[in-house]
Design a protein around this motif. Structure first.
Motif, PDB file in Angstrom:
ATOM      1  N   ALA A   1       0.242  -0.767   0.321  1.00 48.17           N
ATOM      2  CA  ALA A   1       0.000  -0.111   0.160  1.00 48.17           C
ATOM      3  C   ALA A   1       1.285   1.160  -0.002  1.00 48.17           C
ATOM      4  CB  ALA A   1      -1.193  -0.236   0.865  1.00 48.17           C
ATOM      5  N   PHE A   2       1.607   0.857   1.207  1.00 53.74           N
ATOM      6  CA  PHE A   2       2.572   2.602   0.853  1.00 53.74           C
ATOM      7  C   PHE A   2       3.380   2.628  -0.481  1.00 53.74           C
ATOM      8  CE2 PHE A   2       7.452   3.947   1.244  1.00 53.74           C
ATOM      9  CZ  PHE A   2       7.292   4.920   2.473  1.00 53.74           C
ATOM     10  N   ARG A   3       3.794   1.808  -1.072  1.00 57.41           N
ATOM     11  CA  ARG A   3       4.586   2.116  -2.655  1.00 57.41           C
ATOM     12  C   ARG A   3       3.497   2.368  -3.824  1.00 57.41           C
ATOM     13  NH1 ARG A   3       6.013  -3.429  -2.053  1.00 57.41           N
ATOM     14  NH2 ARG A   3       5.104  -3.766  -3.404  1.00 57.41           N
ATOM     15  N   ASN A   4       1.877   2.118  -3.804  1.00 57.92           N
ATOM     16  CA  ASN A   4       0.384   2.423  -3.893  1.00 57.92           C
ATOM     17  C   ASN A   4       0.690   3.657  -3.691  1.00 57.92           C
ATOM     18  OD1 ASN A   4       1.128   0.415  -5.750  1.00 57.92           O
ATOM     19  ND2 ASN A   4      -0.446  -0.979  -4.364  1.00 57.92           N
ATOM     20  N   LEU A   5       0.605   4.209  -2.390  1.00 59.11           N
ATOM     21  CA  LEU A   5       0.358   5.738  -2.595  1.00 59.11           C
ATOM     22  C   LEU A   5       1.521   6.431  -2.921  1.00 59.11           C
ATOM     23  CD1 LEU A   5      -1.572   5.099   0.909  1.00 59.11           C
ATOM     24  CD2 LEU A   5      -2.453   5.649  -1.589  1.00 59.11           C
ATOM     25  N   VAL A   6       3.066   6.496  -3.026  1.00 60.41           N
ATOM     26  CA  VAL A   6       3.382   6.919  -2.944  1.00 60.41           C
ATOM     27  C   VAL A   6       3.726   7.155  -4.782  1.00 60.41           C
ATOM     28  CG1 VAL A   6       6.180   7.093  -3.731  1.00 60.41           C
ATOM     29  CG2 VAL A   6       5.302   6.481  -1.607  1.00 60.41           C
ATOM     30  N   VAL A   7       3.555   6.275  -5.006  1.00 57.05           N
ATOM     31  CA  VAL A   7       2.981   6.491  -7.040  1.00 57.05           C
ATOM     32  C   VAL A   7       1.952   7.464  -7.104  1.00 57.05           C
ATOM     33  CG1 VAL A   7       1.936   4.816  -9.241  1.00 57.05           C
ATOM     34  CG2 VAL A   7       3.790   4.196  -7.317  1.00 57.05           C
ATOM     35  N   SER A   8       0.461   7.346  -6.510  1.00 61.01           N
ATOM     36  CA  SER A   8      -0.977   7.695  -6.693  1.00 61.01           C
ATOM     37  C   SER A   8      -0.374   9.371  -5.930  1.00 61.01           C
ATOM     38  CB  SER A   8      -1.670   6.649  -6.097  1.00 61.01           C
ATOM     39  OG  SER A   8      -1.799   7.097  -4.988  1.00 61.01           O
ATOM     40  N   GLN A   9      -0.557   9.143  -4.792  1.00 62.34           N
ATOM     41  CA  GLN A   9      -0.070  10.371  -4.042  1.00 62.34           C
ATOM     42  C   GLN A   9       1.104  11.624  -3.924  1.00 62.34           C
ATOM     43  OE1 GLN A   9      -3.675   9.115  -1.907  1.00 62.34           O
ATOM     44  NE2 GLN A   9      -1.768   9.225   0.221  1.00 62.34           N
ATOM     45  N   GLY A  10       1.688  10.606  -3.585  1.00 70.54           N
ATOM     46  CA  GLY A  10       3.141  10.591  -2.852  1.00 70.54           C
ATOM     47  C   GLY A  10       3.125  10.946  -1.598  1.00 70.54           C
ATOM     48  N   PHE A  11       4.394  10.802  -0.837  1.00 71.99           N
ATOM     49  CA  PHE A  11       3.902  10.417   0.627  1.00 71.99           C
ATOM     50  C   PHE A  11       3.533  11.483   1.353  1.00 71.99           C
ATOM     51  CE2 PHE A  11       6.959  10.464   4.609  1.00 71.99           C
ATOM     52  CZ  PHE A  11       6.539   9.718   4.802  1.00 71.99           C
ATOM     53  N   GLU A  12       3.995  12.644   0.799  1.00 69.17           N
ATOM     54  CA  GLU A  12       3.571  14.439   1.766  1.00 69.17           C
ATOM     55  C   GLU A  12       2.255  13.970   1.998  1.00 69.17           C
ATOM     56  OE1 GLU A  12       5.476  16.484   3.669  1.00 69.17           O
ATOM     57  OE2 GLU A  12       7.120  14.902   3.449  1.00 69.17           O
ATOM     58  N   ARG A  13       0.817  13.418   0.779  1.00 68.58           N
ATOM     59  CA  ARG A  13       0.297  13.436   0.968  1.00 68.58           C
ATOM     60  C   ARG A  13      -0.552  11.951   1.667  1.00 68.58           C
ATOM     61  NH1 ARG A  13      -2.337  14.561  -4.500  1.00 68.58           N
ATOM     62  NH2 ARG A  13      -4.395  14.751  -2.969  1.00 68.58           N
ATOM     63  N   MET A  14       0.519  11.569   1.951  1.00 65.97           N
ATOM     64  CA  MET A  14       0.173  10.192   2.477  1.00 65.97           C
ATOM     65  C   MET A  14      -0.641  10.118   3.563  1.00 65.97           C
ATOM     66  SD  MET A  14       1.908   6.352   2.634  1.00 65.97           S
ATOM     67  CE  MET A  14       2.954   7.181   0.981  1.00 65.97           C
ATOM     68  N   THR A  15      -1.803   9.724   4.207  1.00 65.67           N
ATOM     69  CA  THR A  15      -1.821   9.497   5.579  1.00 65.67           C
ATOM     70  C   THR A  15      -1.969   8.522   5.996  1.00 65.67           C
ATOM     71  OG1 THR A  15      -4.452   9.652   5.174  1.00 65.67           O
ATOM     72  CG2 THR A  15      -3.695  11.439   5.256  1.00 65.67           C
ATOM     73  N   VAL A  16      -2.356   7.968   7.655  1.00 69.40           N
ATOM     74  CA  VAL A  16      -2.530   6.707   7.954  1.00 69.40           C
ATOM     75  C   VAL A  16      -3.655   5.964   7.691  1.00 69.40           C
ATOM     76  CG1 VAL A  16      -2.836   4.998  10.453  1.00 69.40           C
ATOM     77  CG2 VAL A  16      -1.001   7.270  10.174  1.00 69.40           C
ATOM     78  N   SER A  17      -4.873   7.276   7.041  1.00 70.29           N
ATOM     79  CA  SER A  17      -6.054   6.470   6.893  1.00 70.29           C
ATOM     80  C   SER A  17      -6.477   6.003   6.087  1.00 70.29           C
ATOM     81  CB  SER A  17      -7.340   7.250   7.092  1.00 70.29           C
ATOM     82  OG  SER A  17      -7.533   8.177   8.528  1.00 70.29           O
ATOM     83  N   ALA A  18      -5.542   6.335   4.764  1.00 69.85           N
ATOM     84  CA  ALA A  18      -5.236   6.223   3.094  1.00 69.85           C
ATOM     85  C   ALA A  18      -4.233   5.009   3.552  1.00 69.85           C
ATOM     86  CB  ALA A  18      -4.725   7.420   2.556  1.00 69.85           C
ATOM     87  N   LEU A  19      -3.675   4.936   4.023  1.00 64.88           N
ATOM     88  CA  LEU A  19      -2.808   3.585   3.900  1.00 64.88           C
ATOM     89  C   LEU A  19      -2.849   2.887   4.254  1.00 64.88           C
ATOM     90  CD1 LEU A  19       1.274   3.179   4.541  1.00 64.88           C
ATOM     91  CD2 LEU A  19      -0.871   1.875   5.662  1.00 64.88           C
ATOM     92  N   ALA A  20      -4.084   2.297   5.052  1.00 62.82           N
ATOM     93  CA  ALA A  20      -5.402   1.564   5.925  1.00 62.82           C
ATOM     94  C   ALA A  20      -6.267   0.883   4.749  1.00 62.82           C
ATOM     95  CB  ALA A  20      -5.689   1.685   7.107  1.00 62.82           C
ATOM     96  N   ARG A  21      -6.852   1.550   4.097  1.00 63.67           N
ATOM     97  CA  ARG A  21      -7.686   1.747   3.147  1.00 63.67           C
ATOM     98  C   ARG A  21      -6.901   1.061   2.191  1.00 63.67           C
ATOM     99  NH1 ARG A  21      -9.721   6.932   4.317  1.00 63.67           N
ATOM    100  NH2 ARG A  21      -8.550   7.418   2.931  1.00 63.67           N
ATOM    101  N   GLU A  22      -6.570   1.466   1.503  1.00 60.66           N
ATOM    102  CA  GLU A  22      -5.492   0.736   0.614  1.00 60.66           C
ATOM    103  C   GLU A  22      -5.191  -0.506   0.932  1.00 60.66           C
ATOM    104  OE1 GLU A  22      -3.615   0.300  -3.519  1.00 60.66           O
ATOM    105  OE2 GLU A  22      -4.611   2.201  -2.632  1.00 60.66           O
ATOM    106  N   ALA A  23      -4.347  -0.965   2.064  1.00 61.32           N
ATOM    107  CA  ALA A  23      -3.692  -2.072   2.859  1.00 61.32           C
ATOM    108  C   ALA A  23      -4.959  -3.239   3.174  1.00 61.32           C
ATOM    109  CB  ALA A  23      -2.493  -2.360   3.552  1.00 61.32           C
TER     110      ALA A  23
END
Length: 233
Positions: free
Chosen positions: A60-82
């Motif tokens: 999920a971390f990899r996917n979100l780095v590609v789709s939105q970048g680390f600075e915009r990443m949140t735990v909630s978004a990562l949890a949903r992705e995972a």
């Protein structure tokens, strides 16, 4: 100063720099975690469910780095992705920064192995073609992810992170190198790292359709030597 969600009180200001070191090898994180938990018969066994959850978080971390970048990443978004809940994330990591720092250690370890794999039998000569070919194979495992990371990561940040582990690997392979003066050895290693990584990243980001061997041929013709890096004592 604003704090990241799930940052456990850590400031967010250096998040992008840490995530750059971190993210560069998130593609290998699942393998690293599994090896750490079950790589040796005498190592404590890790529950398969734990490994599965950690791999899901890292993916999920990899996917979100590609789709939105680390600075915009949140735990909630990562949890949903995972496909986990926030509480499950915090069972594994105290914060997103801790996850990024873990991935950073993995990237340094893996790129270090790649950079020294081209050593020839004398232990101090490094074959440029072997090194960049191995780097290309690594990055092409997940090109979109690595492209997202490298586009925002200055080469000097990579050099800073890699200097000490590469120096240690060089000294381990060629003990007389340890007798060189410390500043001189560090400058030489930084010269090797900066040149190799700068050329490789430029190729990866801007000329991926150019065959890797053709790029190496250009460099070799310019330097006049198939071996770009050699330590002597």
């Amino acid at each position: 100063m604003a704090r990241r969600e799930g940052g456990a009180g850590r400031p967010a200001g250096d998040g992008a720099a840490r995530s750059g070191h971190a993210a560069t090898d998130a593609a290998g994180a699942g393998r690293g975690a599994e090896a750490a938990g079950a790589g040796r018969g005498d190592a404590p066994k890790v529950d398969r469910r734990v490994l599965k959850t950690r791999r899901a978080i890292q993916s999920a971390f990899r996917n979100l780095v590609v789709s939105q970048g680390f600075e915009r990443m949140t735990v909630s978004a990562l949890a949903r992705e995972a496909d986990i809940d926030r509480k499950t994330f915090y069972l594994h990591y105290a914060s997103l920064d801790e996850l990024a720092e873990e991935q950073g250690r993995l990237v340094v370890e893996r790129i270090t192995r790649v950079l020294v794999v081209g050593r020839e039998p004398d232990g101090i000569t490094v074959n440029l073609r072997t090194v960049v070919s191995e780097l290309a194979a690594m990055f092409l495992e997940d090109p979109e992810f690595y492209r997202s990371v490298m586009a925002g990561l200055p080469v000097d940040h990579l050099v800073d992170a890699l200097c000490v582990p590469v120096r240690d690997a060089v000294v381990a392979a060629n003990p007389p190198a340890a007798e060189l003066d410390q500043p001189g050895l560090d400058y030489l290693i930084r010269f090797f790292l900066a040149g190799t990584l700068s050329v490789f990243v430029h190729w990866f980001l801007t000329e991926p359709d150019t065959p890797i061997d053709e790029m190496v041929d250009h460099v070799q013709r310019t330097t006049g030597n198939a071996h770009l890096f050699k330590l002597t004592s």
